[in-house]
Every structure is written in structure tokens, then in C-alpha cells.
Design a protein around this motif. Structure first.
Motif, short mmCIF file in Angstrom:
data_model
loop_
_atom_site.label_atom_id
_atom_site.label_comp_id
_atom_site.label_asym_id
_atom_site.label_seq_id
_atom_site.Cartn_x
_atom_site.Cartn_y
_atom_site.Cartn_z
N LEU A 1 0.84 -1.19 0.00
CA LEU A 1 0.00 0.00 0.00
C LEU A 1 0.88 1.25 0.00
CD1 LEU A 1 -2.89 1.19 0.17
CD2 LEU A 1 -2.57 1.29 2.65
N ILE A 2 1.97 1.21 0.78
CA ILE A 2 2.85 2.36 0.91
C ILE A 2 3.97 2.26 -0.12
CG2 ILE A 2 4.24 3.75 2.48
CD1 ILE A 2 1.30 3.44 3.27
N ARG B 1 13.83 4.78 -7.05
CA ARG B 1 12.65 5.13 -7.84
C ARG B 1 12.09 3.91 -8.56
NH1 ARG B 1 11.65 10.56 -8.53
NH2 ARG B 1 13.26 11.97 -7.75
N LYS B 2 12.99 3.06 -9.07
CA LYS B 2 12.54 1.85 -9.77
C LYS B 2 11.76 0.94 -8.82
CE LYS B 2 14.19 -2.14 -12.43
NZ LYS B 2 15.40 -2.83 -12.98
N GLU B 3 12.30 0.75 -7.62
CA GLU B 3 11.62 -0.11 -6.64
C GLU B 3 10.28 0.49 -6.22
OE1 GLU B 3 15.42 -2.24 -4.42
OE2 GLU B 3 14.82 -0.21 -3.84
N VAL B 4 10.22 1.81 -6.12
CA VAL B 4 8.96 2.47 -5.78
C VAL B 4 7.93 2.22 -6.88
CG1 VAL B 4 7.85 4.71 -5.47
CG2 VAL B 4 9.98 4.21 -4.28
N MET B 5 8.35 2.34 -8.14
CA MET B 5 7.43 2.12 -9.25
C MET B 5 6.93 0.68 -9.27
SD MET B 5 6.90 4.96 -10.62
CE MET B 5 5.96 4.35 -12.03
N LEU B 6 7.82 -0.26 -8.97
CA LEU B 6 7.41 -1.67 -8.93
C LEU B 6 6.40 -1.92 -7.81
CD1 LEU B 6 10.82 -3.50 -9.59
CD2 LEU B 6 8.84 -3.37 -11.12
N ARG B 7 6.61 -1.25 -6.67
CA ARG B 7 5.65 -1.39 -5.57
C ARG B 7 4.30 -0.82 -5.96
NH1 ARG B 7 6.64 -2.96 -0.57
NH2 ARG B 7 4.98 -1.66 0.28
N LYS B 8 4.31 0.31 -6.66
CA LYS B 8 3.05 0.91 -7.10
C LYS B 8 2.32 -0.02 -8.06
CE LYS B 8 4.27 5.80 -6.60
NZ LYS B 8 4.52 7.08 -7.31
N LEU B 9 3.06 -0.69 -8.95
CA LEU B 9 2.44 -1.63 -9.89
C LEU B 9 1.86 -2.82 -9.14
CD1 LEU B 9 1.84 -2.51 -12.78
CD2 LEU B 9 4.14 -3.53 -12.87
N ARG B 10 2.60 -3.36 -8.18
CA ARG B 10 2.12 -4.48 -7.38
C ARG B 10 0.89 -4.08 -6.58
NH1 ARG B 10 5.72 -6.32 -3.30
NH2 ARG B 10 4.29 -8.06 -3.07
N ARG B 11 0.90 -2.87 -6.06
CA ARG B 11 -0.25 -2.37 -5.29
C ARG B 11 -1.50 -2.35 -6.15
NH1 ARG B 11 0.39 3.57 -3.01
NH2 ARG B 11 0.35 4.06 -5.23
N LEU B 12 -1.36 -1.88 -7.38
CA LEU B 12 -2.51 -1.79 -8.29
C LEU B 12 -3.01 -3.19 -8.66
CD1 LEU B 12 -4.38 -0.04 -10.01
CD2 LEU B 12 -2.66 -0.14 -11.83
N LEU B 13 -2.09 -4.08 -9.02
CA LEU B 13 -2.48 -5.42 -9.45
C LEU B 13 -3.12 -6.23 -8.32
CD1 LEU B 13 0.61 -6.37 -11.67
CD2 LEU B 13 -1.67 -5.68 -12.45
N LEU B 14 -2.63 -6.00 -7.10
CA LEU B 14 -3.12 -6.78 -5.95
C LEU B 14 -4.26 -6.11 -5.20
CD1 LEU B 14 0.31 -8.05 -4.52
CD2 LEU B 14 -1.38 -9.37 -5.81
N GLY C 1 -6.35 -7.43 -2.01
CA GLY C 1 -6.22 -6.72 -0.75
C GLY C 1 -7.57 -6.37 -0.15
N LEU C 2 -8.48 -5.87 -0.98
CA LEU C 2 -9.83 -5.54 -0.50
C LEU C 2 -10.56 -6.79 0.01
CD1 LEU C 2 -11.07 -2.90 -3.08
CD2 LEU C 2 -10.94 -2.60 -0.61
N LEU C 3 -10.42 -7.88 -0.74
CA LEU C 3 -11.07 -9.13 -0.34
C LEU C 3 -10.50 -9.63 0.98
CD1 LEU C 3 -13.03 -11.45 -0.96
CD2 LEU C 3 -11.21 -12.54 -2.29
N ARG C 4 -9.18 -9.59 1.10
CA ARG C 4 -8.52 -10.04 2.32
C ARG C 4 -8.91 -9.16 3.51
NH1 ARG C 4 -6.30 -13.87 5.51
NH2 ARG C 4 -4.35 -13.23 6.47
N LEU C 5 -8.97 -7.84 3.30
CA LEU C 5 -9.37 -6.93 4.37
C LEU C 5 -10.80 -7.21 4.80
CD1 LEU C 5 -8.91 -4.45 6.16
CD2 LEU C 5 -9.58 -3.01 4.24
#
Length: 418
Positions: free
Chosen positions: A67-68, A75-88, A92-96
Motif C-alpha cells: 500500500l505504501i 525510484r525503480k523499486e517504488v514504481m514496482l511497488r506501485k504496480l504491485r499495489r494496483l495489481l493486488l 487486498g480488499l477481499l482479504r481486508l
């Protein structure tokens, strides 16, 4: 209702990794658990490591979805986290949702705009209290699409909340006037400082190999994530001017984040690389803060500014950008002033300087008027020992007004009455 006469409370938070929000949530949970009035569950959304511990009576649950974004180191790792956040996101909503159903709390307390929206979308019969730790319009000011989308959604959804906790007068005004919510729904509960803990940690010894940082000249220190809202590049650029006048001055920066490499490069461009020390993330930053000459706070925006209370507790003179949370803490008698500051203001508990424009400039470029005002305020305060002493003495007095006991009592009353 929960077991026996205890209310079951689920506290939903983005992370318990590091930072002001994580510290405040963790400390609030610890204090509430000691009251033995509530059955406490903490639901952590992000997949980052948890750096806080609780008593066995507190149950911790993990969604384990990014989420964060700024927990990436580059910057590359941040972008990858943002992509993972979107895809998952759907997972995440279902799990929450499943975790909330399994816990089945009487009261849900959600922290942060995104999680507030998630919990409001999933709201059932449970009472729901939402908390924002930043003014949404500021937090997303450079992302227009996100800003208008999320604020638009929040205008619609926030009416479903049973209570909204404002951690600052700025956010209180946003709830009441920006969203048009009724006074009966909005509760002002500021963040707090654990006065005794901070004072004790401030007395700890600095590591032998770092003690020389606090000898041979004044030290300006700043603490915060290396992300855009914190504005450290304005401080670095201003410090070039400080070094021209106070040649033995040093700047210590405590934190980590996606702008680390760019900030290091900026110090080199400005020709002050040897005078700026990056100490990384520190479990105990207070032993460094307490030994500094000045605490600098160059933030572009904040929801509250917890680190200001911590610096006040350490008895260090503060120079801060004139954003609403800084004014609320350092100049309470003039906290409602809405004029744009043009020069440094010597407030009751610290010095306020004009708010920065947020523009990134190279180290060799001319200082902006706001950066020049910051540099001149630092130079002036370093030469005025009596004023430094005055602010050092008054700081703990002001911090005491935000004691953990006072604030947790307000949370106890809110949860008991919900």
C-alpha cells in the motif's frame, strides 16, 4: 459486543514499519490495551515488516499487500511497488473484508485516506471511526487525477462514518467546511508525544564514532522520510548559504526514502557534501536531536507534525516552514492566521519561515526567497544564544500540552461512547 463487557475494536492501519503515523497508532494501542477496557485487534494492510510489539492481549492481523509506495529504496523499486499495489488491489480488499468479518468488531478505527475509503466501502453494521493524518488536498496536490478522484469519493463516503477524528485544526476545518459534515460527527483529538519516553531516550549516549559530529561547530538537524512532502532539498540548498557565514556548521539528516540519492547528489552540486551527514533511519533519533543546535522542519505539508513535538520535548530550538500544523504547535495564539508569511516570524515556541514553493532546483542555482529566509533565520539564531536558550526552555512546556495521558483519555472516552 465483545467478550464480557469489553468492546471489540479493530484498528486498521497502513503499516507499523516506521514513521509518525505508525508510532502514534502503536503507542495508542499499547496505552488502550493497558486499560483492559477493550478487546483490541490491529489489522496491518501493507506487507512491510512490523517494528512495534504489543502485549499478548492485542491480536495483530496482516493483509500483506503493498500500500505504501515509498518503502522502496530507489525510484525503480517504488514504481514496482506501485504496480504491485494496483495489481493486488482486488485481493487486498477481499482479504481486508474477510479479516473484518472474522474479527467482527463493535468499532472499526481506520487510519489514512485510502484505508478510510476501503473501510467505508466495506462498512456493515459496525461503528466506523475514520482518521486522516494529512490534509487530502495537500497530500495529493501534485497528482491531480488522484486528488480529484479520491477527494470526490471521500466527499460521498465520509458521510457514512459514525465519527471523524481530526488530528489538527486544519483537518477539523476540512471536515466541517470542506466536506460540510456536522459538528456532532467531528472530534478533535491531536497526536501526542510520550514525554517521559522521549526525554529518557534523549539522554542515551551517541555512538563513539558519531560523537565528533557534535563537536567543533553548531549542528542543524532534520528528521523525516526522504519523500516530496518533507521538502529536505530546500533545507540543503539553504544550508549552502549557512555554510558561507558559519563555516564549521554541519547538517544532519535522519531518515530514508526514495529521494535519498537525489538529495546526496544535491549536496555535491551545492559543494557542501562534506558538511551534510545522512544518518539513515534511527530507532532512537532523540539522542541526536537533543544534542543539536537547531531542529529544521522544511515540510511542504503535514497532517500534524509529530516530530515538532518530539523536538520541543528534547528542548531544541525549532525553525519550521509556516504550514498550518507548524503554526498550530509553535504559535498557538495566532494559529488561525491565514496571511502568507513573507519573512521569518519569531513565534512563541519557535521560528516560522515562509512556506516553500516545492520546486526542485539544482544546487548551483540561486536560492528562492523562501530558502534565503530559512538560511538567514538559521544564521541569525545560531548567533543569538539567549534566544536559543529561551526556546530550549519553553519547548518542553509546550510539548507537555500534548501528553500521551491527555490524548489517550480522549480516545478512551470516544471508544467508550461509540
Amino acid at each position: 459486543m465483545g467478550e464480557g463487557t469489553k468492546k471489540k475494536v479493530a484498528i486498521v492501519v497502513a503499516d507499523l514499519h516506521y514513521g509518525g503515523v505508525a508510532r502514534i497508532v502503536a503507542e495508542t494501542v499499547k496505552r488502550l490495551s493497558a486499560l483492559e477496557k477493550f478487546e483490541l485487534n490491529v489489522i496491518v494492510y501493507d506487507d512491510s515488516p512490523i517494528n512495534f510489539s504489543f502485549s499478548p492481549v492485542v491480536k495483530v492481523h496482516r493483509v500483506n499487500v503493498p500500500l505504501i509506495a515509498h518503502f522502496g529504496k530507489t525510484r525503480k523499486e517504488v514504481m514496482l511497488r506501485k504496480l504491485r499495489r494496483l495489481l493486488l488491489l482486488p485481493f487486498g480488499l477481499l482479504r481486508l473484508r474477510r479479516l473484518l468479518q472474522a474479527v467482527n468488531p463493535d468499532i472499526i478505527v481506520s487510519h489514512g485516506l485510502i484505508l478510510n475509503i476501503f473501510c467505508l466501502l466495506l462498512k456493515g453494521k459496525n461503528k466506523l471511526i475514520v482518521v486522516d493524518h494529512a490534509h487530502p488536498a495537500d497530500d495529493l496536490s501534485k497528482k491531480p487525477l488522484s486528488r480529484y478522484t479520491l477527494i470526490g469519493i471521500s466527499r460521498w463516503l465520509y458521510r457514512r462514518a459514525d465519527k471523524l477524528v481530526a488530528i489538527s485544526r486544519l483537518i477539523e476545518d476540512y471536515y466541517l467546511n470542506g466536506l460540510g459534515l456536522g459538528r456532532e460527527k467531528v472530534v478533535y483529538i491531536p497526536n501526542f508525544v510520550d514525554f517521559e519516553r522521549v526525554r529518557a531516550l534523549a539522554l542515551e549516549d551517541v555512538e563513539p564514532d558519531l560523537r565528533n559530529l557534535f563537536t567543533g561547530g553548531p549542528v542543524v538537524i532534520s528528521v523525516g522520510r526522504f519523500t516530496r512532502p518533507k521538502g529536505q532539498w530546500h533545507l540543503i540548498r539553504a544550508f549552502k548559504k549557512v555554510r558561507e557565514k558559519v563555516q564549521n556548521a554541519k547538517l544532519l539528516l535522519i531518515g530514508t526514502g526514495e529521494l535519498k540519492e537525489a538529495l546526496v547528489k544535491l549536496t555535491q552540486e551545492a559543494g557542501i557534501g562534506e558538511a551534510v551527514v545522512f544518518l539513515g533511519w534511527q530507532e532512537n533519533p532523540f539522542k541526536y536531536i537533543a544534542r543539536a543546535s537547531i531542529f529544521a522542519f522544511p515540510s511542504l505539508w503535514e497532517g500534524f507534525g509529530l516530530v515538532l513535538l518530539e523536538a520541543l520535548t528534547c528542548g531544541v530550538p525549532i525553525i519550521a516552514s509556516d504550514i498550518p500544523p507548524s503554526r498550530e504547535i509553535l504559535s498557538p495564539s495566532l494559529s488561525a492566521v491565514d496571511t502568507i508569511l513573507k519573512q521569518a516570524e519569531h513565534a512563541e515556541y519557535g521560528i516560522l519561515v515562509p512556506r516553500f514553493d516545492g520546486v526542485w532546483r539544482a544546487g548551483w542555482e540561486e536560492l528562492s526567497p523562501e530558502e534565503l529566509a530559512l538560511a538567514e533565520a538559521i544564521i541569525s539564531l545560531l548567533s543569538e544564544k539567549e534566544k536559543q536558550l529561551c526556546y530550549s526552555c519553553k519547548g518542553p512546556e509546550r510539548a507537555g500540552e500534548f501528553s500521551v495521558e491527555r490524548v489517550v483519555k480522549k480516545w478512551e472516552e470516544l471508544l467508550t461512547g461509540a
